[in-house]
Scaffold this motif. Sequence first.
Motif, short mmCIF file in Angstrom:
data_model
loop_
_atom_site.label_atom_id
_atom_site.label_comp_id
_atom_site.label_asym_id
_atom_site.label_seq_id
_atom_site.Cartn_x
_atom_site.Cartn_y
_atom_site.Cartn_z
N THR A 212 0.85 -1.19 0.00
CA THR A 212 0.00 0.00 0.00
C THR A 212 0.89 1.24 0.00
OG1 THR A 212 -0.12 0.15 2.41
CG2 THR A 212 -1.78 -1.21 1.30
N ARG A 256 -6.07 3.15 -5.77
CA ARG A 256 -6.68 3.32 -4.44
C ARG A 256 -8.06 3.94 -4.53
NH1 ARG A 256 -2.80 8.20 -2.56
NH2 ARG A 256 -4.10 9.95 -3.20
N GLN A 262 -10.21 -4.15 -2.01
CA GLN A 262 -10.00 -5.54 -1.59
C GLN A 262 -10.38 -6.51 -2.70
OE1 GLN A 262 -11.77 -6.72 2.19
NE2 GLN A 262 -12.06 -8.80 1.43
N ALA A 277 1.93 -8.79 3.13
CA ALA A 277 1.39 -7.44 2.93
C ALA A 277 2.30 -6.46 3.64
CB ALA A 277 -0.03 -7.33 3.48
N ASP A 279 2.39 -2.62 4.59
CA ASP A 279 1.41 -1.54 4.71
C ASP A 279 2.05 -0.29 5.28
OD1 ASP A 279 -0.95 -0.12 4.88
OD2 ASP A 279 -1.71 -1.20 6.62
N GLY A 282 -2.24 2.15 6.51
CA GLY A 282 -3.14 1.96 7.64
C GLY A 282 -4.56 2.34 7.30
N MET A 285 -7.66 0.36 5.01
CA MET A 285 -7.02 -0.72 4.27
C MET A 285 -6.54 -1.86 5.15
SD MET A 285 -6.91 -0.91 1.02
CE MET A 285 -5.58 -2.09 0.95
N PHE A 286 -6.31 -1.58 6.41
CA PHE A 286 -5.71 -2.58 7.30
C PHE A 286 -6.52 -3.87 7.33
CE2 PHE A 286 -5.83 -4.41 11.61
CZ PHE A 286 -4.53 -4.89 11.71
N LEU A 289 -6.32 -5.87 4.11
CA LEU A 289 -5.06 -6.57 3.87
C LEU A 289 -5.01 -7.90 4.60
CD1 LEU A 289 -2.54 -3.61 3.98
CD2 LEU A 289 -3.22 -4.94 1.99
N TYR A 299 2.10 -9.99 7.75
CA TYR A 299 1.74 -8.57 7.59
C TYR A 299 2.76 -7.72 8.34
CZ TYR A 299 -0.74 -4.19 8.59
OH TYR A 299 -1.09 -2.86 8.73
N THR A 301 3.65 -3.43 9.13
CA THR A 301 3.23 -2.04 9.00
C THR A 301 4.32 -1.11 9.49
OG1 THR A 301 1.60 -0.37 9.64
CG2 THR A 301 2.08 -2.09 11.25
#
Length: 380
Positions: A212, A256, A262, A277, A279, A282, A285-286, A289, A299, A301
Amino acid sequence: MDNDAQRTSPSAPADPVPANMRAMVLTGHGGIDKLVFRDDLPTPAPTDGEVLVRVGACGMNNTDINTRTGWYDEVVESSVSEELGMRGRTDGAASSWNRSTVAFPRIQGAAVVGHIVGVGRGVEAARIGERVIVDPSVRDTSLPLHAQLVQYLGSERDGGYADYVAVPAVNAHWVESPFSDAELATFPCSYDTAEEMLQRTRLAEGETLVITGAAGGVGTALVQLATLRGARIVAVASAAKEERLRSLGVHEFVARESDDVQREIERLIGERGAHVAADVVGGPMFDSLLKVLRRGGRYATAGAIAGPVTRIDLRDLIYKDLEMHGITNPTAATFARLVELIETGRLRPLLEETYPLRDLPRGQAQLLKRRHIGKLVVVT
């Protein structure tokens, strides 16, 4: 390449260091008017174990805006919008990334490139003249590996939006590269963060990675570093940036602005889902994902510009046996690996625009518009 590798030390004497220097000073939490240009600040002196770096360039990063606006404070739940970035918060003192109070005045700027012009006690004078790229994370190595970050350049200690900055000698990595200072300053903060994300999630050749915020500093770093690993990359960014991202090596692209991001990702990656993922956005989208990850997926972030408070369906985490990693503390080994990739020419600097030190506020205003791909850099 490590600083202790066999190299020929620079022999040219450094220019005399003036008593005073120029700097852009953050005077408090708030709007962009809190950035004040000074040309009469005392030049810092390196203390024990430190070096003094004459700054050639310093990359701009979201952390500068987050600190200035007070966004790190836990009471903030909004995204890092252009409006917030310009006006900041005005409701009292805010916290830094580690919940301590940032002391003002503060010189920001984490992504420093320059030359060593002075050394403190315990540092060999032969280091004077070295061209260096600075690891912005100051660590206490007695702590657990992922808890070692105790100061960050431009936050808990003064950074590189100045003519000179003093940093621990261990953080100043000798770098040999044909890239300009401005080009090299695109790498710290963004690329070490991205490399740590992929290292912790163990991204492997042939795996599918969803990114993202793929057009930003960390996002484009993730694209390059994932390409080196031979991964299949699905990028999420604004529609206007698709062509440039595909030129970097992105295999699949999702705008986006899509009605259902999704579903678009799921259409591209198939029923089995993505392996990893990464990221940096946040917000809403969290949760999506976690749903597009396959069982056993990973995942990571390292940012929440779309909002720090979000929804999670714990059934995704539990019944898909997912891993989740928060990234604030890239290790010293990660930064050293980044320097090696730079020196061997395996990474491409994505320099969008440069600004003179006095024009840093104008650069921050441009950063907040999110129209660029890659990095904006201040040059001294």
